[in-house]
Design a protein around this motif. Sequence first.
Motif, mmCIF file in Angstrom:
data_model
loop_
_atom_site.group_PDB
_atom_site.id
_atom_site.type_symbol
_atom_site.label_atom_id
_atom_site.label_comp_id
_atom_site.label_asym_id
_atom_site.label_seq_id
_atom_site.Cartn_x
_atom_site.Cartn_y
_atom_site.Cartn_z
ATOM 1 N N MET A 113 0.821 -1.211 0.000
ATOM 2 C CA MET A 113 0.000 0.000 0.000
ATOM 3 C C MET A 113 0.856 1.264 0.000
ATOM 4 O O MET A 113 0.511 2.261 -0.630
ATOM 5 N N ARG B 172 1.967 1.731 -3.572
ATOM 6 C CA ARG B 172 0.955 1.952 -4.612
ATOM 7 C C ARG B 172 -0.054 3.052 -4.311
ATOM 8 O O ARG B 172 -0.516 3.735 -5.221
ATOM 9 N N ASN B 173 -0.439 3.188 -3.050
ATOM 10 C CA ASN B 173 -1.649 3.955 -2.761
ATOM 11 C C ASN B 173 -1.482 5.151 -1.839
ATOM 12 O O ASN B 173 -2.437 5.901 -1.655
#
Length: 219
Positions: A114, A117-118
């Motif tokens: 995460m 990517r986020n």
Amino acid sequence: MESYKKQIQEMYKNKLVTVDQAAKMVKSGSWIDYGPTINCPIDFDEALAKRVNELEGVVIRSAIGPYPHYTLEADPAGEHFVWSSWHAAGHDRKYIGKPNMFHNPEKLHENPMMIRRNMIKAQIAVIQVAPMDKHGYFNFGASATNGRTLHEMADLTILEINETVPRCLGGVQENFHISEVDYIFEGKNRPVAALPDEEPSELDRKIAGHILDRMYDGN
């Protein structure tokens, strides 16, 4: 070998700063990632809290913060510092729901993915580690959760050195080499977080008995 030892010691000397110098690198609006669990920096957070009136909008992210949160105590209203807890432990929960601490729920094993990517990119990662070994490596101890990822994604990596962090081996993501990090500082060597030394309960003994029955020499 002697030339290599001299090289890593020179790198150590060149990257060594004080905790206050490290905390001075934080600017208003910065996103900071703290190491998880026992890798959460204690002395850096204490030094950063002293700058409460100099800074605004600083966001601190961590997972299972087991140490005092000096920045939160210095700013109960959350006007200068706000924490986002990826995985709230008992110590974190006393702050959850207050203006300066939020819980960002997730599965802990997905945290590295995460972050890559986020999540909003952090300007600084600060991670508490064991002292440098003779090969130039700083070990994460018993908490090799996401340290490598924090370093990979942040603009700047600072290490807080604590002699009480144990050196734990295994895998390929349990340490940093001196050449990889930007700055280091030597902390106060406060004891790392640990469960209290208590006599096991009857339930503890029963659980251990089930496990021991399935263990053999060499396992």
